[in-house]
Design a protein around this motif. Structure first.
Motif, PDB file in Angstrom:
ATOM      1  N   PRO A   1       0.836  -1.203   0.000  1.00  0.00           N
ATOM      2  CA  PRO A   1       0.000   0.000   0.000  1.00  0.00           C
ATOM      3  C   PRO A   1       0.870   1.252   0.000  1.00  0.00           C
ATOM      4  N   GLY A   2       0.536   2.195  -0.864  1.00  0.00           N
ATOM      5  CA  GLY A   2       1.273   3.435  -0.954  1.00  0.00           C
ATOM      6  C   GLY A   2       2.447   3.387  -1.917  1.00  0.00           C
ATOM      7  N   VAL A   3       2.579   2.299  -2.668  1.00  0.00           N
ATOM      8  CA  VAL A   3       3.707   2.168  -3.599  1.00  0.00           C
ATOM      9  C   VAL A   3       3.604   3.235  -4.684  1.00  0.00           C
ATOM     10  N   GLN A   4       4.761   3.816  -5.033  1.00  0.00           N
ATOM     11  CA  GLN A   4       4.806   4.880  -6.026  1.00  0.00           C
ATOM     12  C   GLN A   4       5.693   4.535  -7.217  1.00  0.00           C
ATOM     13  N   LEU A   5       6.466   3.448  -7.117  1.00  0.00           N
ATOM     14  CA  LEU A   5       7.420   3.084  -8.162  1.00  0.00           C
ATOM     15  C   LEU A   5       7.136   1.688  -8.694  1.00  0.00           C
ATOM     16  N   CYS A   6       7.451   1.488  -9.981  1.00  0.00           N
ATOM     17  CA  CYS A   6       7.359   0.145 -10.543  1.00  0.00           C
ATOM     18  C   CYS A   6       8.524  -0.684  -9.999  1.00  0.00           C
TER      19      CYS A   6
END
Length: 92
Positions: free
Chosen positions: A59-64
């Motif tokens: 949850p909250g991931v911003q990057l691949c």
């Protein structure tokens, strides 16, 4: 270990506090802190879509995955003091 007016286990208390603070900093760096953002649908670095399974797992991931891997390789931990090691292990 501790001398003077300090309790016998004061050094161990200090080590545990330092360890807890380091864990808290690592969790904030990983986005697992109290203020978790909503997961991004596209990577903020390369604009590629982030798979739904990754967004659900973190949850909250911003990057691949590729961009996160590149950042992890580039990150170098700050030098700390090994309080549990011998004095020789602290020499740089």
């Amino acid at each position: 270990m501790a001398g003077g007016w300090a309790r016998d286990d004061a050094v161990n208390d200090q080590i545990e506090i330092s360890t807890a603070e380091a864990v808290a900093r690592a969790r904030l760096r990983a986005g697992q802190g109290k203020a978790v953002r909503e997961s991004a649908e596209v990577c903020i670095d390369c604009d590629e879509p982030i798979p739904p399974a990754r967004r659900q797992a973190l949850p909250g991931v911003q990057l691949c995955l590729d961009c996160q891997r590149d950042r992890d390789r580039a990150w170098r931990p700050a030098g700390g003091i090994n309080r549990r090691g011998s004095k020789d292990s602290q020499l740089k």
